[in-house]
Design an enzyme around this catalytic site. Structure first.
Site, PDB file in Angstrom:
ATOM      1  CD  GLU A 125      -2.165   1.278   3.016  1.00 39.91           C
ATOM      2  OE1 GLU A 125      -1.530   0.680   3.908  1.00 39.91           O
ATOM      3  OE2 GLU A 125      -3.243   1.875   3.219  1.00 39.91           O
ATOM      4  CE  LYS A 174      -7.021   1.299   4.009  1.00 38.97           C
ATOM      5  NZ  LYS A 174      -5.742   1.827   4.622  1.00 38.97           N
ATOM      6  CB  CYS A 223      -3.871  -1.487   4.737  1.00 39.43           C
ATOM      7  SG  CYS A 223      -3.008  -1.551   6.305  1.00 39.43           S
TER       8      CYS A 223
HETATM    9  N1  ING Z   1      -3.276   0.558   8.778  1.00 38.21           N
HETATM   10  C1  ING Z   1      -3.871  -0.053   9.913  1.00 38.21           C
HETATM   11  C2  ING Z   1      -4.204  -1.521   9.715  1.00 38.21           C
HETATM   12  O1  ING Z   1      -5.352  -1.926   9.604  1.00 38.21           O
HETATM   13  C3  ING Z   1      -4.741   1.376  11.679  1.00 38.21           C
HETATM   14  C4  ING Z   1      -5.039   0.714  10.372  1.00 38.21           C
HETATM   15  C5  ING Z   1      -3.483   1.424  12.247  1.00 38.21           C
HETATM   16  C6  ING Z   1      -5.751   2.029  12.266  1.00 38.21           C
HETATM   17  C7  ING Z   1      -3.259   2.099  13.440  1.00 38.21           C
HETATM   18  C8  ING Z   1      -5.557   2.710  13.436  1.00 38.21           C
HETATM   19  C9  ING Z   1      -4.309   2.754  14.042  1.00 38.21           C
HETATM   20  O2  ING Z   1      -3.229  -2.257   9.734  1.00 38.21           O
HETATM   21  C10 ING Z   1      -3.824   0.856   7.560  1.00 38.21           C
HETATM   22  N2  ING Z   1      -3.023   1.491   6.699  1.00 38.21           N
HETATM   23  O3  ING Z   1      -4.990   0.580   7.265  1.00 38.21           O
END
Ligand code: ING
Length: 332
Positions: free
Chosen positions: A58, A138, A183
């Site tokens: 991503e 997304k 993600c």
């Molecule tokens: N990253 C995270 C994931 O689902 C996340 C989402 C990370 C949300 C940290 C809140 C705090 O792995 C992405 N890019 O979606």
């Protein structure tokens, strides 16, 4: 078209040699040229090892900037691509076409300008001739729309990106029916089932996932489990191969998890990265392995959509349905 030197392909029905092309950190001020050079190096490694498909992470062209609230509009705009392909990524597209390799690329997409401007967290699937065969934006955009000083970890994707508006499409490419996710999508069961209901055999996804969640410390010891669990379940329940590729390592002060992996339709993790840097994880998948699990979970025979209505009709938790409401729901 490179042919794999591996003998195993001789005994596989529908072999597809593929790779997760994991990236280490990308600095906030990294130039596109420097990043694209890293992608091309991984692509050339993939060709040397007989790959036909490479999955980049991503947001593979930039640092994961939604960790900051950036007020400088010029800096924000510089993280986005208004055209794809474009001059900066041309070396990647040209190398892929020359080598006959398809690839998944996550990037930040800007459509239009001024009032009509829309920005998406996007992934494309490029075929072995260097043509864009599919695009996905997304859907599950996690985090907060505004800076929250109460949080130790800022995750401001909604401040930068609109929700994806292309649904969950599948694409016939490289001899497979392929779905794309990004993600946080991987943590929700619905996208996987929607892709599988369209015949997806292989789902590709990139991710930028913090190794630790300072605001949810009890989850820290389970970050790898919470990364693998939803994808392993989805692979098994939907008869899918999964390739998941990390942007990993200590990126601008944030430790991003690695764990790029290939997951078989059995739900087994069959390959996993072992570094937090640029790493090519190569695996020869037999797409024919999906058949057994798609039969075991024969959607046409066993699924009962009338019983699942709440899943598509309700967004958040609501009141329980009583017996009469259930009967009514099951009849109409
Ligand atoms: N990253 C995270 C994931 O689902 C996340 C989402 C990370 C949300 C940290 C809140 C705090 O792995 C992405 N890019 O979606």
């Amino acid at each position: 078209m490179p042919t794999s030197p591996f003998k195993t392909e001789a005994i596989l029905e529908r072999p597809l040699t593929l790779a997760a092309a994991q990236l280490g950190p990308i600095a906030r001020d990294a130039t596109r040229a420097a990043v694209v050079a890293r992608l091309v190096a991984l692509l050339e490694q993939a060709a040397a090892r007989g790959c036909r498909l490479v999955v980049f992470p991503e947001m593979a062209l930039t640092t994961f900037f939604p960790r900051w609230h950036i007020d400088d509009e010029d800096e924000v705009t510089a993280f986005f691509e208004t055209d794809m392909p474009n001059a900066a990524v041309a070396p990647l597209f040209d190398s892929a076409a020359r080598l006959g390799i398809g690839f998944y690329l996550g990037y930040c997409e800007q459509v239009g300008s001024g009032e009509g401007r829309r920005r998406y967290n996007t992934a494309i699937l490029v075929d072995a001739a260097g043509n864009i065969a599919g695009k996905y934006r997304k859907v599950h955009v996690p985090g907060n729309p505004v800076y929250d000083p109460a949080l130790k970890l800022q995750h401001l994707e909604p401040w930068y990106f609109a929700d994806g508006d292309l649904g969950f499409p599948v694409f016939d490419c490289l001899g497979a029916r392929i779905g794309l996710l990004i993600c946080n999508d991987r943590r929700w069961p619905e996208p996987w089932r929607v892709l599988a209901l369209q015949g997806a055999e292989l789902v590709l996804l990139g991710y930028n996932s913090p190794a630790q969640l300072p605001d949810n410390p009890r989850q820290n010891a389970l970050r790898t489990e919470h990364h693998q669990l939803p994808m392993r379940a989805a692979a098994y329940q939907n008869g899918l191969w999964v390739v998941a590729t990390a942007k990993a390592g200590h990126e601008e002060g944030c430790d991003m998890m690695g764990g790029s992996c290939v997951i078989a339709p059995s739900g087994e993790v069959v390959a996993i990265s072992s570094t937090l840097g640029d790493e090519l994880l190569v695996y020869t998948a037999d797409l024919a392995l999906t058949v057994e699990y798609k039969k075991f979970f024969d959607f046409a025979q066993y699924r009962r959509p009338v019983a699942y209505r709440l899943i598509s009709e309700r967004q958040g938790v609501g009141e329980p349905l009583d017996r009469a409401a259930w009967q009514k729901s099951l009849e109409t």
